[in-house]
Design an enzyme around this catalytic site. Structure first.
Site, PDB file in Angstrom:
ATOM      1  N   SER A  91      29.069  10.522   4.062  1.00  0.00           N
ATOM      2  CA  SER A  91      28.586   9.769   2.902  1.00  0.00           C
ATOM      3  C   SER A  91      27.060   9.854   2.801  1.00  0.00           C
ATOM      4  O   SER A  91      26.516  10.949   2.674  1.00  0.00           O
ATOM      5  CB  SER A  91      29.073   8.316   2.996  1.00  0.00           C
ATOM      6  OG  SER A  91      28.894   7.642   1.772  1.00  0.00           O
TER       7      SER A  91
ATOM      8  N   ASP B 146      39.317  10.191  -2.549  1.00  0.00           N
ATOM      9  CA  ASP B 146      38.057   9.496  -2.270  1.00  0.00           C
ATOM     10  C   ASP B 146      37.658   8.690  -3.510  1.00  0.00           C
ATOM     11  O   ASP B 146      37.448   9.247  -4.589  1.00  0.00           O
ATOM     12  CB  ASP B 146      36.968  10.513  -1.920  1.00  0.00           C
ATOM     13  CG  ASP B 146      35.710   9.862  -1.365  1.00  0.00           C
ATOM     14  OD1 ASP B 146      35.276   8.829  -1.913  1.00  0.00           O
ATOM     15  OD2 ASP B 146      35.149  10.392  -0.390  1.00  0.00           O
TER      16      ASP B 146
ATOM     17  N   HIS C 151      37.671   7.070   1.307  1.00  0.00           N
ATOM     18  CA  HIS C 151      36.336   7.564   1.666  1.00  0.00           C
ATOM     19  C   HIS C 151      36.091   7.589   3.177  1.00  0.00           C
ATOM     20  O   HIS C 151      35.274   8.374   3.649  1.00  0.00           O
ATOM     21  CB  HIS C 151      35.284   6.691   0.992  1.00  0.00           C
ATOM     22  CG  HIS C 151      33.886   7.216   1.067  1.00  0.00           C
ATOM     23  ND1 HIS C 151      33.511   8.433   0.520  1.00  0.00           N
ATOM     24  CD2 HIS C 151      32.757   6.702   1.642  1.00  0.00           C
ATOM     25  CE1 HIS C 151      32.215   8.627   0.738  1.00  0.00           C
ATOM     26  NE2 HIS C 151      31.739   7.616   1.423  1.00  0.00           N
TER      27      HIS C 151
END
Length: 351
Positions: free
Chosen positions: A207, A294, A331
Site C-alpha cells: 500500500s 482490493d 487490500h
C-alpha cells in the site's frame, strides 16, 4: 418601653436588610463588568498576541495531540504476537528520531534464537539467508495482524524479516512525512547491508509502503545502488488515483471547526509518492501482488503500474500475480493465500 425597644430593633433590622438587598443587586452588575473586561482583554490583547507570537504552540495544542493505537499493546514484546524468534530494537536514522523495528529470523533458527540478545540477531543477518525489509501501509503499527502474518510466511520460508514502524507510527518518534519515511527506509536498508554480507536484500512494500519502496529505490539509484528485488503489494498510483484523505490524517487530533482559525497541520506536509515515475527509472526485478477485489486500490491501477514497469525493463524482470476476487483478500489479506509461499520462493530464486 418594650414597644419602643421593639420598634428600634425593627427599624435597625429593616436598614440591614435593605443594605443586604442593595449589595445583592449590585453583585451581578459588578460580576458582568469584570467578565466583560476580561473578555475584552482576551479578544483584543491576549488573542492577537498569541496569534502573532505563538503560532507554532497554538498549532501543536490544537492539532498534534498524538493518538497511539492499538491501545494497551507493548510493541517491545513481539512474542506477545506469536513471533517467538523475533527481537525488538530501536534505530536512529536522524538525530531525535527513533524507529521501532522487529527482526524475525528464519523459522529454522527459532530454537537457537531463544534468549539471545541484539548482537546475536545482528550477527545472524550474515548467515546467507535472504533478508526482507517489509514497508507497511499508512495506518496502524508493525503489530497489525496482516503484517505479523507476512513476517510468519517469510520466516517459514527461511528468510530474515525486518519490519519497521516509520517515524510517527507505533512507538517510533517524529512526525510522518514523505521525505521522512523515505529517509527511514533508506537508513534501514543501509543498516541491513552493512551486516548481511552478500545476502540478497528484498524490499516488500504494501500500500503506502509501495510508494516508500520506489522512492527509496530511486534514491539508491542516484548513488549507484540497486535493490536485489522489489515486491509491490496493493500498489497505488497517486498520478491516476485521487486521494480524498491525507495519508497521515490519523497522526493529527483535530478540533472540529479549528480550520476556520488555523491552517490544517498537513497543509505543508505535501505527499506525492510519484510511483509511476519511479518505476520508469528502476532496474531491479519487480513482483506485483494484487487482489482482484482490493477495495482501496482497484486492480486496474496495479495493471497499469505493471505495464509501466515492464516497458521500462522487460516482461522477464517485471511480473504480476493477481488473486481471484472470490477469495475475499481485499487490500490486506494476501498473506493468507496458500499459494503465496511458492510464489515468493520462485521470485527469490530468480534473483
Amino acid at each position: 418601653m418594650m414597644r419602643k425597644r421593639t420598634g428600634k430593633h425593627g427599624g435597625s433590622s429593616d436598614v440591614k436588610q435593605t443594605a443586604r438587598l442593595e449589595r445583592k443587586e449590585g453583585t451581578p452588575t459588578r460580576w458582568w463588568l469584570k467578565t466583560g473586561l476580561l473578555a475584552l482583554f482576551v479578544i483584543f490583547v491576549l488573542a492577537p498576541f498569541s496569534l502573532r507570537i505563538l503560532p507554532e504552540l497554538i498549532q501543536h495544542l490544537v492539532y498534534t495531540h498524538r493518538i497511539r493505537v492499538p491501545f494497551f499493546v507493548d510493541l517491545s514484546r513481539p512474542a506477545d504476537f506469536s513471533l517467538n524468534h523475533t527481537i525488538n530494537m530501536y534505530l536512529t536514522p536522524e538525530e531525535g528520531i527513533s524507529l521501532g523495528v522487529w527482526h524475525t529470523v528464519p523459522e529454522s533458527q527459532g530454537r537457537a534464537a531463544q534468549g539471545k540478545d541484539l548482537a546475536w540477531y545482528q550477527n545472524s543477518l550474515s548467515d546467507g539467508s535472504p533478508v526482507f525489509i517489509y514497508l507497511h501501509g499508512n495506518t496502524g503499527t508493525r503489530a497489525a495482524t496482516h503484517r505479523v502474518g507476512v513476517a510468519k510466511v517469510l520466516s517459514a520460508l527461511g528468510y530474515h524479516v525486518l519490519v519497521p514502524d516509520y517515524r510517527g507510527f507505533g512507538d517510533s518518534s517524529g512526525e510522518p512525512t514523505e521525505a521522512g519515511l523515505t529517509t527511514d527506509a533508506l537508513y534501514l536498508y543501509k543498516w541491513v547491508k552493512a551486516r548481511c554480507g552478500d545476502s540478497l536484500v528484498v524490499i516488500w512494500g504494501h500500500s503506502l509502503g509501495t510508494g516508500v519502496a520506489t522512492n527509496t529505490a530511486v534514491k539508491l539509484i542516484e548513488q549507484g545502488v540497486f535493490f536485489d528485488g522489489v515486491i509491490l503489494e496493493g500498489a497505488f498510483n497517486s498520478a491516476r488515483q485521487r486521494e480524498t484523505v491525507h495519508p497521515f490524517f490519523w497522526y493529527y487530533w483535530k478540533i472540529p471547526g479549528a480550520q476556520f482559525f488555523f491552517p490544517e497541520p498537513w497543509a505543508e506536509n505535501k505527499v506525492v509518492f510519484p510511483t509511476e515515475e519511479n518505476l520508469k527509472k528502476m532496474r531491479s526485478p519487480i513482483l506485483f501482488l494484487h487482489s482482484e477485489d482490493d477495495h482501496l486500490v482497484p486492480i486496474q491501477i496495479a495493471q497499469q503500474m505493471h505495464e509501466v514497469a515492464a516497458s521500462a525493463q522487460n516482461a522477464e524482470r517485471v511480473k504480476m500475480v493477481s488473486f481471484d476476487g472470490s477469495l475475499g483478500y481485499l487490500h490486506n489479506g494476501l498473506y493468507r493465500d496458500p499459494q503465496l509461499p511458492d510464489i515468493l520462493k520462485k521470485f527469490v530464486m530468480s534473483l
